[in-house]
Design an enzyme around this catalytic site. Structure first.
Site, PDB file in Angstrom:
ATOM      1  CD  GLU A  28      -4.058  -7.729 -32.443  1.00 23.48           C
ATOM      2  OE1 GLU A  28      -3.493  -6.156 -32.198  1.00 23.48           O
ATOM      3  OE2 GLU A  28      -3.253  -7.867 -31.694  1.00 23.48           O
TER       4      GLU A  28
ATOM      5  CB  CYS B  56      -0.960  -2.774 -25.265  1.00 20.61           C
ATOM      6  SG  CYS B  56      -1.190  -4.612 -26.443  1.00 20.61           S
TER       7      CYS B  56
END
Lengths: 639, 639
Positions: free
Chosen positions: B303, B402
């Site tokens: 990521e 998230c």
């Protein structure tokens, strides 16, 4: 057929010995490499890499895992397999050329392994003992069957090279018997490998239940028999049955190992539909999911194939082990179908991935094989175990160190991939200096010597050394890029031969020469427009070799990213000289704009002649940035 | 300054309230959105997304984790933070507009959280209880400080919106006190977040040790204080001290959260060198590591940011949370430095990532925001928790969820990013229908109404509603693409204003109009030539909006990959019509060749007029393939 008959047939064996197919493999004793591109690498592997690997499996404790208490076990769940792949490499080497010292090293490791086998045949250092997870409790990630597959492959190598009663063969058979017992009704391994291994063990022993078990594994997978995982079931090809799948997908090594085992099962069971399924998947993967180097896998995250045409050079994964597996697969398809395109791909992979991974001295390896290195890597110390697959410089060892041992077994058996035979003659697939000798049916002895320094030059000279008084066919593969290739025979005749196969059927005379000339001009190659990542770029190839530009070869002040390739290429020994425009690079706050930035170089472009060198040699002169695909100068002169 | 003074100053607060800087933020009560692009999204968030999130934190057990026995805990190690981000969103919403029902829901969750706090202030459902790892035993991956950071942010939101004595504020202060005690001498969290949170808590409370602790965390990181991990220490920015780093790197969310906290520390401590370090890193990241959409992160594996110019559209990660963090960072830099380029980036991110992630109804979200979707995704069921970030269609919830909560707190506080003030006037940064009212120093009351349907059209009308009898400055941001923008004032004067800032200083009269016209022609955008992945392609933008082509809009038989963009673009409501050549696609066995395949379409090219629509609306009509970057027709007519 009794076991003994089988064993004698394959006594000087070869990896993958199908009982039917268009072509038959030759054994490591029927082909001998002589000084040339591949023999040098084979010798480095034998003389240096094997010892290097032995050093690291001692140092990491992976060999000691077979003797230490369970709580002292070290390494990843598949570390046993590295020992087995080393044994396979040693077995092929001993089969090619005996060596008492190597034999002693081999025997010592086999003894360690054998002593760890449990009475019922179970053998794995990570599972089943006190404080360890139970046997077969984690088929998704445990790699138990995968490890046993490599154990079996090593045993097959030993049996096929004249040692059917070797301790390792007995160990492998006991393990295989246990596998057949435990997995009769359900279960597959998260990493394919047991499948081709069991078929090969069947071929060596004649024991049909190994074949049947392999068939069960092949047919079972794809029916969601493994738990779902973060990467999805396609990761281990458990999403779609192999018979129904349209393309290779998921983890690349797993995919090609499974496909190789599927070919083995299909060939031995006469299942043409199953074979056709693999051919279909192979064609789709080759045409849409393969790098110019022949490498596969464009995703770092899951070491996987990406979607069709997602082949970014700078994020190429192109794992060395995937190349090894891809050779295994293409070789099996070549034997089954005889189509030279399989040998074309093998050549591409060998020269551009398999030859790229190891350093010249055989003690460092690329795990991944990127086609575009943007930042200078750092050379890991000789003592350094690199934590993971990273596109940096070649490393001595990895925490996941599958690639060095996989290369070792491939180089040791490389001789086998040079040529094949059928009832009517010999097919020469790969061009390297070698001696080939084979007895055709009817006890007709055929032998010839190949002289060439290919791929440096394109002349391949075949000198017939033995020939019966009856006609036979010498088949020479003409690579797809070799338009204008010619064949000259002893009678002085010169024939142009088209890409594909050139067949020469006649009564050959010992001493007779057949000379193949493959034109080796540097050429510009562009990609299918759907490979978006290399739009507007070209690569330079020459014969089977992919070339690259490296920053160490650039004049001072010239950036790799500033090069714009022109069609002007000049062939020189060891390098292709490319005339490039050198553009100015923009200096922007924001990298997107309505019109290309004014580039001062455009009006009066600077040019530079840049040496491009074989990709397989890159990073051999220390840290460098590198690219295979280079932007081409466009008509409009823009970027 | 006492605590009470501080609290009253920020009673109708705003996220990020620095005590110094070129510009001062306005509170959620000083700006009110009216019907328009952003107000609609803010309302959907308030009316639907908050309840959707509450449903999922109940359903997944993540809220129950605060009450159940340790062994029944569910979810990932950071799931507590989703509850805190929801509370932050609720707090801003309650601050904007009271609602007894929402207040009750907020209070209920706060009570659950508060009851789980241990007497010494520790609060985390994953560590420290029987059968769990000890507190602070896994700083690399445990996310304990990260979770507390979000707890503190929620408390700050509540304190700043008139509730300094809210139970959540007390809980957060006790937790912060513990953090200061435990981490006085060593340690940082593997995921930055506590840093900006502690500075904000200092700003709310005046308690300097929170600022000092944040400063320690910022200075400590980068000195290899965390264990090395597979992705390398750059993953959590522990490779180079923030003061020395040249560019944002590693995990994108971690990188921008850390940079935001560093700006906070630099501003509050007057550390200009530290601020300059972040500005340097921000500039480098914006110019070399940012997608056209403003999104960041090109690596799925970790990521993370990739190397410079590695921005593949088809493997864009561009995580929604990274966009949220990037807005946080740019906003802090804008307040500190006043440079409109920060607001330019905020606008780009808001319209092209933040607006892209949620579905129109606010119940589905993109975790990643790809710029090129090659295969049709599948729509997850409304009950489906998607196992991970996958570039498929919007999903209701994720195992790592998230993004929905991060969007919720961003939409709830979005009002704050519209305008700022300084001693001399008001700066309007983002154009959307709104009322703005602020009291300048000297008790000079200024208010105006903004009317616009931007970005549909480019006319922004500012009607002065309150103004003192003394001159003040109205500053309007002119985006970089808005060449030819004009400003018309009530006296009928029309002035062309250049990109940057247009400043109008005068004695304004209530009722007076200022009309800004931003030219919104569709335009072709190309990339820096080092962004190899989009060479030979262009994107279409119109005003702040990035457009894309979707397969659902194509005529039958036309493939997305066959389109070749020409310069002919026509603006229509809701879509830009692009005239494209439609090329034939090659059908090859091997995707690389010496010359482009003969394409039948080239001699007499087919053309099609394709509607391109705002990227943020893509996949709103079901599964589709999509691309932002479209190959352009080249002069030579080749691919």
């Amino acid at each position: 057929m009794t076991i003994d008959e089988t064993l004698s047939m394959t006594a000087t064996g070869t990896p993958a010995a199908p009982r039917s197919g268009r072509l038959r493999p030759l054994s490591l004793r029927e082909v001998t490499l002589r000084d040339g591109f591949w023999q040098r690498r084979q010798q480095v592997n034998r003389n240096t890499s094997l010892a290097h690997i032995e050093h690291w499996i001692e140092r990491t404790g992976w060999l000691a895992n077979f003797t230490v208490a369970p709580e002292s076990r070290r390494g990843r769940e598949f570390s046993d397999s590295e020992i087995y792949k080393l044994l396979e490499a040693m077995a092929w080497e001993l089969g090619r050329e005996p060596d008492p010292g190597l034999r002693a090293r081999y025997d010592r490791i086999v003894a360690v392994v054998a002593a760890a086998q449990l009475p019922d045949g179970y053998l794995n250092t990570r599972f089943g003992r006190a404080g360890q997870p139970p046997r077969w409790s984690d088929l998704e990630w445990g790699h138990e069957l995968y490890c046993l597959g490599h154990l079996i492959q090593a045993a097959v190598a030993r049996a096929r090279t004249g040692h059917p009663d070797d301790l390792l063969v007995l160990v492998a058979r006991r393990a295989a018997d246990l596998v057949c017992e435990v997995f009769a009704d359900a279960g597959v391994c998260g990493h394919a490998e047991i499948e081709p291994a069991l078929v090969e063990l069947y071929r060596v022993t004649g024991e049909r239940r190994y074949l049947e078990q392999a068939r069960l594994f092949v047919e079972r997978r794809g029916n969601q028999v493994l738990d779902d995982i973060e990467f999805g079931r396609s990761y281990f090809q458990d999403d779609v049955p192999v018979r129904d799948a349209e393309v290779l997908r998921g983890h690349a090594v797993r995919a090609v190992y499974l496909a190789a085992g599927t070919v083995d099962v299909a060939v031995e069971t006469g299942d043409d539909e199953l074979l056709a399924a693999v051919v279909r998947q192979w064609r789709a993967a080759v045409s849409r999911r393969t790098y110019l180097t022949g490498g596969i896998g464009s995703r770092h995250q899951d070491e996987a194939f990406g979607d069709d045409f997602v082949l970014p050079p700078d994020r190429a994964y192109s794992e060395t082990c995937a190349a090894v597996g891809s050779v295994m697969l293409a070789w099996r398809l070549l034997l089954a179908e005889g189509d030279p395109r399989y040998a074309d791909l093998i050549e591409r992979i060998l020269f551009n991935v398999i030859a790229t991974s190891p350093s010249d001295d055989g003690t460092r390896f690329f795990y991944t094989n990127t086609l575009h290195q943007r930042v200078l890597g750092t050379e890991p110390g000789a003592d350094t175990q690199v934590p993971r697959a990273a596109s940096t410089l070649r490393a001595p060892w990895f925490e996941v160190s599958c690639c060095p041992t996989n290369l070792a077994r491939t180089f040791a058996a490389l001789t086998a991939y040079i040529a094949t035979t059928d009832d009517d003659g010999v097919q020469l697939h790969q061009y390297t200096a070698a001696d080939v000798g084979v007895t055709l049916p009817g006890d007709r002895r055929v032998a010839f010597r190949v002289d060439t320094d290919y791929p440096a030059t394109g002349r391949i000279t075949v000198r017939i050394t033995e020939s019966p008084g009856t006609p036979w066919t010498l088949t020479l593969r003409i690579p797809p890029w070799a338009t204008g290739a010619t064949l000259m025979t002893s009678d002085g005749g010169v024939t142009e031969v088209a890409p594909g196969s050139a067949r020469l059927r006649r009564v050959f005379t010992p001493g007779e020469l057949v000379i193949l000339d493959l034109p080796l001009h540097p050429r510009l190659t562009v990609a299918d427009p759907r490979v978006d990542a290399v739009r507007g770029c070209a690569a330079v190839e020459r014969g089977p070799i992919v070339y690259c530009a490296e920053s160490v070869d650039l004049p001072a002040g010239v950036a790799l990213d500033a090069l714009r390739l022109t069609p002007s290429l000049t062939d020189t020994p060891g390098a292709v000289l490319a005339t490039c425009e050198v553009t100015a690079l923009p200096d922007e706050n924001w990298p997107y704009s309505g019109t290309p930035s004014p580039l001062p170089a455009r009006r009066s472009p600077a040019t530079a002649v840049i040496p491009l060198r074989p990709y397989h040699s890159w990073a051999g002169r220390g840290p460098s940035t590198m690219r295979v695909w280079i932007p081409i100068k466009t008509l409009s002169g823009t970027t």
